[in-house]
Design a protein around this motif. Structure first.
Motif, PDB file in Angstrom:
ATOM      1  N   ASN A  45     -14.264  30.251  40.818  1.00  0.00           N
ATOM      2  CA  ASN A  45     -13.595  29.169  41.546  1.00  0.00           C
ATOM      3  C   ASN A  45     -12.538  28.469  40.693  1.00  0.00           C
ATOM      4  O   ASN A  45     -12.244  27.303  40.890  1.00  0.00           O
ATOM      5  CB  ASN A  45     -14.651  28.145  42.015  1.00  0.00           C
ATOM      6  N   TYR A  46     -11.969  29.172  39.731  1.00  0.00           N
ATOM      7  CA  TYR A  46     -10.946  28.593  38.867  1.00  0.00           C
ATOM      8  C   TYR A  46      -9.750  28.124  39.687  1.00  0.00           C
ATOM      9  O   TYR A  46      -9.253  28.852  40.548  1.00  0.00           O
ATOM     10  CB  TYR A  46     -10.489  29.632  37.840  1.00  0.00           C
ATOM     11  N   ARG A  47      -9.311  26.885  39.440  1.00  0.00           N
ATOM     12  CA  ARG A  47      -8.251  26.279  40.253  1.00  0.00           C
ATOM     13  C   ARG A  47      -6.892  26.380  39.559  1.00  0.00           C
ATOM     14  O   ARG A  47      -6.447  25.460  38.887  1.00  0.00           O
ATOM     15  CB  ARG A  47      -8.598  24.814  40.527  1.00  0.00           C
ATOM     16  N   SER A  48      -6.233  27.509  39.745  1.00  0.00           N
ATOM     17  CA  SER A  48      -4.933  27.695  39.108  1.00  0.00           C
ATOM     18  C   SER A  48      -3.848  26.880  39.799  1.00  0.00           C
ATOM     19  O   SER A  48      -2.754  26.727  39.267  1.00  0.00           O
ATOM     20  CB  SER A  48      -4.554  29.183  39.124  1.00  0.00           C
ATOM     21  N   HIS A  49      -4.142  26.357  41.003  1.00  0.00           N
ATOM     22  CA  HIS A  49      -3.131  25.587  41.731  1.00  0.00           C
ATOM     23  C   HIS A  49      -3.098  24.125  41.293  1.00  0.00           C
ATOM     24  O   HIS A  49      -2.279  23.363  41.790  1.00  0.00           O
ATOM     25  CB  HIS A  49      -3.371  25.682  43.234  1.00  0.00           C
ATOM     26  N   CYS A  50      -3.986  23.718  40.411  1.00  0.00           N
ATOM     27  CA  CYS A  50      -3.987  22.356  39.876  1.00  0.00           C
ATOM     28  C   CYS A  50      -3.626  22.406  38.402  1.00  0.00           C
ATOM     29  O   CYS A  50      -4.234  23.151  37.639  1.00  0.00           O
ATOM     30  CB  CYS A  50      -5.355  21.692  40.053  1.00  0.00           C
ATOM     31  N   THR A  51      -2.646  21.610  38.003  1.00  0.00           N
ATOM     32  CA  THR A  51      -2.198  21.679  36.621  1.00  0.00           C
ATOM     33  C   THR A  51      -1.728  20.316  36.128  1.00  0.00           C
ATOM     34  O   THR A  51      -1.320  19.464  36.921  1.00  0.00           O
ATOM     35  CB  THR A  51      -1.050  22.717  36.479  1.00  0.00           C
ATOM     36  N   TYR A  52      -1.817  20.106  34.829  1.00  0.00           N
ATOM     37  CA  TYR A  52      -1.341  18.876  34.199  1.00  0.00           C
ATOM     38  C   TYR A  52       0.012  19.139  33.548  1.00  0.00           C
ATOM     39  O   TYR A  52       0.176  20.134  32.829  1.00  0.00           O
ATOM     40  CB  TYR A  52      -2.336  18.384  33.138  1.00  0.00           C
TER      41      TYR A  52
ATOM     42  N   CYS B 286       9.253  12.757  41.369  1.00  0.00           N
ATOM     43  CA  CYS B 286       8.692  13.939  42.017  1.00  0.00           C
ATOM     44  C   CYS B 286       9.054  15.213  41.273  1.00  0.00           C
ATOM     45  O   CYS B 286      10.128  15.300  40.655  1.00  0.00           O
ATOM     46  CB  CYS B 286       9.215  14.056  43.448  1.00  0.00           C
ATOM     47  N   ASP B 287       8.157  16.203  41.369  1.00  0.00           N
ATOM     48  CA  ASP B 287       8.525  17.573  41.029  1.00  0.00           C
ATOM     49  C   ASP B 287       8.649  18.336  42.350  1.00  0.00           C
ATOM     50  O   ASP B 287       8.844  17.723  43.395  1.00  0.00           O
ATOM     51  CB  ASP B 287       7.517  18.198  40.056  1.00  0.00           C
ATOM     52  N   ASP B 288       8.522  19.641  42.315  1.00  0.00           N
ATOM     53  CA  ASP B 288       8.676  20.426  43.550  1.00  0.00           C
ATOM     54  C   ASP B 288       7.360  20.636  44.286  1.00  0.00           C
ATOM     55  O   ASP B 288       7.296  21.437  45.230  1.00  0.00           O
ATOM     56  CB  ASP B 288       9.299  21.792  43.223  1.00  0.00           C
ATOM     57  N   HIS B 289       6.310  19.923  43.862  1.00  0.00           N
ATOM     58  CA  HIS B 289       4.982  20.131  44.426  1.00  0.00           C
ATOM     59  C   HIS B 289       4.411  18.786  44.889  1.00  0.00           C
ATOM     60  O   HIS B 289       5.159  17.857  45.169  1.00  0.00           O
ATOM     61  CB  HIS B 289       4.084  20.802  43.379  1.00  0.00           C
ATOM     62  N   LEU B 290       3.103  18.700  44.998  1.00  0.00           N
ATOM     63  CA  LEU B 290       2.432  17.412  45.229  1.00  0.00           C
ATOM     64  C   LEU B 290       1.996  16.903  43.864  1.00  0.00           C
ATOM     65  O   LEU B 290       1.191  17.560  43.186  1.00  0.00           O
ATOM     66  CB  LEU B 290       1.232  17.580  46.161  1.00  0.00           C
ATOM     67  N   ARG B 291       2.536  15.768  43.452  1.00  0.00           N
ATOM     68  CA  ARG B 291       2.170  15.210  42.144  1.00  0.00           C
ATOM     69  C   ARG B 291       1.251  14.015  42.358  1.00  0.00           C
ATOM     70  O   ARG B 291       1.663  12.999  42.940  1.00  0.00           O
ATOM     71  CB  ARG B 291       3.395  14.797  41.348  1.00  0.00           C
TER      72      ARG B 291
ATOM     73  N   PRO C 189      -0.168  13.985  35.749  1.00  0.00           N
ATOM     74  CA  PRO C 189       0.072  13.637  34.344  1.00  0.00           C
ATOM     75  C   PRO C 189      -1.244  13.723  33.582  1.00  0.00           C
ATOM     76  O   PRO C 189      -2.319  13.609  34.206  1.00  0.00           O
ATOM     77  CB  PRO C 189       0.569  12.182  34.424  1.00  0.00           C
ATOM     78  N   PRO C 190      -1.204  13.921  32.281  1.00  0.00           N
ATOM     79  CA  PRO C 190      -2.451  13.897  31.506  1.00  0.00           C
ATOM     80  C   PRO C 190      -3.221  12.604  31.758  1.00  0.00           C
ATOM     81  O   PRO C 190      -2.622  11.562  32.035  1.00  0.00           O
ATOM     82  CB  PRO C 190      -1.955  13.978  30.054  1.00  0.00           C
ATOM     83  N   GLU C 191      -4.543  12.669  31.660  1.00  0.00           N
ATOM     84  CA  GLU C 191      -5.369  11.530  32.054  1.00  0.00           C
ATOM     85  C   GLU C 191      -5.053  10.257  31.278  1.00  0.00           C
ATOM     86  O   GLU C 191      -5.137   9.152  31.819  1.00  0.00           O
ATOM     87  CB  GLU C 191      -6.849  11.894  31.922  1.00  0.00           C
ATOM     88  N   HIS C 192      -4.671  10.379  30.010  1.00  0.00           N
ATOM     89  CA  HIS C 192      -4.383   9.174  29.230  1.00  0.00           C
ATOM     90  C   HIS C 192      -3.078   8.506  29.686  1.00  0.00           C
ATOM     91  O   HIS C 192      -2.843   7.331  29.383  1.00  0.00           O
ATOM     92  CB  HIS C 192      -4.327   9.490  27.731  1.00  0.00           C
ATOM     93  N   ILE C 193      -2.258   9.251  30.449  1.00  0.00           N
ATOM     94  CA  ILE C 193      -1.030   8.682  31.018  1.00  0.00           C
ATOM     95  C   ILE C 193      -1.235   8.281  32.475  1.00  0.00           C
ATOM     96  O   ILE C 193      -0.668   7.295  32.942  1.00  0.00           O
ATOM     97  CB  ILE C 193       0.136   9.681  30.877  1.00  0.00           C
ATOM     98  N   GLY C 194      -2.057   9.032  33.200  1.00  0.00           N
ATOM     99  CA  GLY C 194      -2.282   8.761  34.616  1.00  0.00           C
ATOM    100  C   GLY C 194      -3.387   7.751  34.885  1.00  0.00           C
ATOM    101  O   GLY C 194      -4.019   7.788  35.953  1.00  0.00           O
ATOM    102  N   MET C 195      -3.607   6.817  33.966  1.00  0.00           N
ATOM    103  CA  MET C 195      -4.668   5.812  34.129  1.00  0.00           C
ATOM    104  C   MET C 195      -4.254   4.738  35.143  1.00  0.00           C
ATOM    105  O   MET C 195      -3.137   4.232  35.081  1.00  0.00           O
ATOM    106  CB  MET C 195      -5.001   5.145  32.787  1.00  0.00           C
ATOM    107  N   PHE C 196      -5.184   4.400  36.028  1.00  0.00           N
ATOM    108  CA  PHE C 196      -4.975   3.342  37.020  1.00  0.00           C
ATOM    109  C   PHE C 196      -6.196   2.436  37.070  1.00  0.00           C
ATOM    110  O   PHE C 196      -7.326   2.898  36.883  1.00  0.00           O
ATOM    111  CB  PHE C 196      -4.762   3.933  38.414  1.00  0.00           C
TER     112      PHE C 196
END
Length: 349
Positions: A30-37, A189-194, A258-265
Motif C-alpha cells: 500500500n505504498y503511497r507514491s502519490h503523496c510526497t513532501y 500552488c504547484d501543479d497538484h493538490l498541495r 511541505p516538510p512537517e517542521h514547515i507545515g506546522m499549524f
C-alpha cells in the motif's frame, strides 16, 4: 513449570510475528507514491519564465522567514488588526510594489458564526502573506441560513466568485480555525493538490492519515477544475476532504506537502459541527459521482449571492446555497461502491 511457560509463550510469539509480517507486507503493498513532501522553495519556478519576466519576479528572502509564536486565545478587534497592518487595502488585498508576485493568490475561507476565530486568523494571515511578498486577496464565503454547514459547496462558490473578481493563479482553501506557525510555508500552488497544513498541533504535528486533504490546501484553477472542485453533497462536517483526495488521485494528480517542521499549524479550539449524515457510507460511492457532483453540476451548484461586500480586511461573499433537503447523498442511487479493502487502504496506509 518452565516447559509450560515456554509452550504458552510460543503461540503468542508466533501470533505477534505473523501480525508484524502482515503489517510490513500491507505497508509495502500500500505504498503511497502519490503523496510526497516538497520544499516551499520549489514552488517559485522562475526558470520556466522568459528572462525578462523572471527578472521582475518578487524575491522571497527565506532567511527572514521563521517560526512565529502564536496566541490562539486573545481576540484582537478589527480596528486593531487594521492599525497593525495598514498595508492591507479594502477587500483584504495587497500586492508588492516594484515587482510582480510569482502567483496571484485567492484565500477562500468557508464561514459561519466563527467571529472569534476569524479575527485571530486575519491577525495572522495578513502579515504572513506580506512577508512572503505575495499578491493576494482574502475572501470570506459565508453560508446564509441555518441549514447544515456545507464546507465543500462554499469552497466551490468562493472559487467561482473569486474568478469573477480577479485573475488568480492559485486558490488556497483555508479553514478559519487553522493558523500557520512557520513563515517559510509559502501560500502558493504547484501543479497538484498541495496540503499546506501537513502538521497540526491537534494531531501531534503529524498528518492525520496519508491521504488526508483537509485543513488548508492550495490548487491552481486548472487543477481544481480537472477534479471538478469539491463535492456539493456533504451537508455537515466531514468526508468532503476525503472525497477531494480520492478525486485528486483518480485525476492523476499528487498530494504534495511541505516538510512537517514547515507545515506546522495551530488549531483554535471550538465545538465540532454536526457530522455529515451517512458521511462514510456516502464517501464509498464517490467514484460514480465525482464527475457530476461539483463545479459542473447546475443543480447542486445552484446558489444566490445575497451580499458581496468589501471590508477593510476581507471581501465577504454571503451566499444562499440552497436547502440540504433533496441534495444530500442518496447511497441507494450510487452506481459504484468501494470495497472494505479499498477503505482500509485509503485510511490506513
Amino acid at each position: 513449570m518452565k516447559k509450560r511457560l515456554v509452550h504458552c509463550q510460543r503461540p503468542l510469539f508466533l501470533t505477534l510475528l505473523v501480525f508484524y509480517i502482515g503489517l510490513v507486507l500491507f505497508s509495502l503493498f500500500n505504498y503511497r507514491s502519490h503523496c510526497t513532501y516538497t520544499s516551499p522553495e520549489s514552488l517559485v519556478r522562475t526558470h520556466i519564465l522568459n528572462p525578462d519576466k523572471a527578472a521582475h519576479i518578487c524575491p522571497i528572502n527565506f532567511d527572514n522567514l521563521d517560526v512565529v509564536h502564536l496566541d490562539i486565545f486573545s481576540e484582537p478587534s478589527f480596528d486593531l488588526i487594521k492599525q497593525r497592518y495598514p498595508h492591507v487595502a479594502l477587500g483584504g488585498q495587497w500586492k508588492p510594489q516594484g515587482c510582480t508576485s510569482f502567483q496571484k493568490v485567492a484565500i477562500i475561507i468557508p464561514y459561519r458564526n466563527r467571529l472569534h476565530h476569524l479575527k485571530i486568523m486575519l491577525n495572522r494571515i495578513h502579515p504572513l502573506l506580506w512577508k512572503q511578498n505575495i499578491d493576494y486577496q482574502v475572501f470570506l464565503v459565508e453560508q446564509a441560513g441555518n441549514d447544515r454547514f456545507n464546507r465543500g459547496k462554499l469552497m466551490n462558490v468562493g472559487f467561482y466568485e473569486a474568478m469573477k473578481i480577479g485573475n488568480f493563479d492559485c486558490f488556497v482553501f483555508h479553514d478559519v480555525d487553522l493558523l500557520p506557525e512557520n513563515d517559510k510555508n509559502l501560500y502558493m500552488c504547484d501543479d497538484h493538490l498541495r496540503q499546506l497544513s501537513s502538521a497540526i498541533d491537534e494531531t501531534r504535528y503529524h498528518v492525520m492519515y496519508f491521504n488526508y486533504a483537509g485543513g488548508v490546501i492550495a490548487m491552481k484553477a486548472d487543477s481544481f477544475k480537472k477534479i471538478n472542485g469539491y463535492p456539493n453533497s456533504y451537508w455537515g462536517w466531514g468526508n468532503e476532504d476525503d472525497d477531494i483526495s480520492a478525486r485528486t488521485q483518480e485525476a492523476g494528480l499528487l498530494i504534495t506537502r511541505p516538510p512537517e517542521h514547515i507545515g506546522m499549524f495551530k488549531m483554535v479550539r471550538h465545538v465540532k459541527e454536526t457530522r455529515s449524515e451517512n458521511g462514510y457510507d456516502g464517501f464509498l460511492g464517490w467514484r460514480g459521482r465525482w464527475m457530476h457532483d461539483g463545479l459542473t453540476n447546475p443543480i447542486t451548484m445552484n446558489y444566490t449571492v445575497k451580499h458581496l461586500t468589501q471590508h477593510p480586511l476581507f471581501t465577504n461573499i454571503t451566499a444562499d446555497i440552497g436547502p440540504s433537503a433533496g441534495h444530500r447523498i442518496d447511497i441507494t442511487k450510487d452506481t459504484t461502491r468501494e470495497t472494505f479493502w479499498w477503505f482500509l487502504k485509503f485510511y490506513f496506509p
